[in-house]
Scaffold this motif. Structure first.
Motif, short mmCIF file in Angstrom:
data_model
loop_
_atom_site.label_atom_id
_atom_site.label_comp_id
_atom_site.label_asym_id
_atom_site.label_seq_id
_atom_site.Cartn_x
_atom_site.Cartn_y
_atom_site.Cartn_z
N GLY A 106 43.58 -1.87 -4.88
CA GLY A 106 43.24 -2.69 -3.78
C GLY A 106 42.16 -2.08 -3.44
O GLY A 106 40.79 -2.82 -1.77
N ARG A 107 40.80 -0.92 -3.74
CA ARG A 107 40.01 -0.65 -3.37
C ARG A 107 38.80 -0.21 -4.08
O ARG A 107 39.43 -0.79 -5.72
N ASP A 108 37.88 -0.53 -4.21
CA ASP A 108 36.89 -0.88 -5.13
C ASP A 108 36.19 0.27 -5.51
O ASP A 108 35.64 0.95 -4.36
N TYR A 109 35.88 0.41 -7.07
CA TYR A 109 34.86 2.13 -6.95
C TYR A 109 34.38 2.34 -7.61
O TYR A 109 34.01 0.93 -9.03
N GLU A 110 33.80 2.78 -8.19
CA GLU A 110 32.49 2.55 -9.23
C GLU A 110 31.83 4.06 -9.74
O GLU A 110 31.67 5.69 -8.51
N VAL A 111 30.79 4.06 -11.19
CA VAL A 111 29.81 5.68 -10.98
C VAL A 111 28.80 4.67 -11.55
O VAL A 111 28.96 4.06 -12.23
N ASP A 112 28.36 5.22 -11.43
CA ASP A 112 26.94 5.48 -11.89
C ASP A 112 25.86 6.98 -12.55
O ASP A 112 25.51 7.13 -11.09
N ILE A 113 26.39 7.26 -13.21
CA ILE A 113 26.10 8.65 -13.65
C ILE A 113 25.06 8.68 -14.73
O ILE A 113 25.01 7.83 -15.40
N GLU A 114 24.13 9.49 -15.13
CA GLU A 114 22.74 9.88 -16.06
C GLU A 114 23.44 11.25 -16.89
O GLU A 114 23.61 12.66 -16.20
N PHE A 115 23.58 11.02 -17.84
CA PHE A 115 23.91 11.96 -18.85
C PHE A 115 23.37 13.31 -19.25
O PHE A 115 21.64 13.33 -18.81
N PHE A 116 23.79 14.46 -18.92
CA PHE A 116 23.20 15.50 -19.46
C PHE A 116 21.87 15.94 -20.63
O PHE A 116 20.41 15.98 -20.57
N LYS A 117 22.00 14.87 -21.50
CA LYS A 117 21.68 14.04 -22.65
C LYS A 117 22.05 13.35 -22.96
O LYS A 117 23.21 12.73 -22.75
N PRO A 118 20.95 12.33 -24.14
CA PRO A 118 21.78 11.57 -24.74
C PRO A 118 22.84 11.39 -25.30
O PRO A 118 23.17 12.92 -26.68
N VAL A 119 24.08 9.81 -25.87
CA VAL A 119 24.93 10.69 -26.39
C VAL A 119 24.62 8.86 -27.36
O VAL A 119 23.73 7.86 -27.53
#
Length: 251
Positions: A106-119
């Protein structure tokens, strides 16, 4: 009289029931006359209601940040979003960033991250499991002549890493003790992640597609063309019937 409380001030106008019970608040007075300033009771009530800490504000309705766990090998990352029963997920993995949105209990979550190096987004997969969302993310291959290496952390932002990311000790190995890759059996039937993240939310039933990368379209069209011919042993019905048709000029 002088020093009358706000509660008495409001009682005389029969609006006490609409105002939170704040006591011991003295009305402002005019320093020259010693009398109370002319403040309309509804205005006073409205200002107290707005400032009351007992009423919810929009700040309390913001989206929550999802907790992240991670482990690594020299060629890949194993990322876990530790949320149970995730629904309506949207996952967008690019070569430098990961964005996730979803609902858990019932709760909204998010992730917005930048990696240490490209993937390598095209070579990565994910799967929504009953107690978490798990991802196997491939690191970008090292340049020719260089070896794949362990990262000192997951995120480019060191401060954000301390607040949002934890080590997955169940999958952790020291760089000197690495012996093979991750066990990815839990991700069988999972989804590919290369640039299709927002389109793939809720499509877990299509596991294993992982995009159409590597498919030779010319070869596919040739196969379809061969199938359409039906083989070379069947006679051509048009050729057979040509002899039965009269010449147009003669007719």
């Amino acid at each position: 009289g002088k020093g009358a409380t706000l509660e008495k001030f409001i009682d005389t106008r029969n609006i006490r029931s609409s105002v939170p019970p704040h006591k011991n608040l003295i009305l402002p007075t005019d320093p020259t006359s010693g009398r109370h300033n002319n403040i309309h009771p509804l205005s006073a009530a409205r200002s107290i209601y707005t400032a009351s800490p007992s009423y919810p504000t929009f700040a309390n309705m913001s989206i929550n940040t999802a907790p992240i766990q991670w482990a690594q090998r020299s060629d890949s990352l194993y990322i876990t979003i530790a949320l149970p029963d995730v629904k309506d997920e949207s996952i967008n993995l690019q070569n430098t960033t990961l964005k996730f949105k979803g609902n858990s209990e019932g709760r909204d979550y998010e992730v917005d991250i930048e990696f240490f190096k490209p993937v390598d987004a095209q070579g990565s997969t994910y799967k929504v499991l009953p107690r978490s969302v798990q991802m196997h993310v491939m690191k970008k291959k090292a340049e020719e002549g260089e070896d794949d290496e362990f990262w000192p952390r997951l995120l480019k932002d060191k401060a954000l890493e301390k607040n949002q990311v934890k080590i997955d000790w169940d999958r952790y190995v020291d760089e000197d003790e690495e012996d093979g890759g991750f066990d990815t059996s839990a991700l069988e039937g999972g989804m590919g992640m290369g640039g299709m993240g927002d389109m793939m939310g809720g499509m877990g039933g299509l596991g294993g597609m992982g995009g159409m990368g590597g498919m030779d379209m010319d070869a596919l069209m040739k196969q379809m063309g061969d199938m359409g011919g039906g083989g070379g042993d069947e006679p051509d019905s048009d050729d057979e019937s040509d002899g039965d048709l009269p010449d147009l000029e003669d007719a």
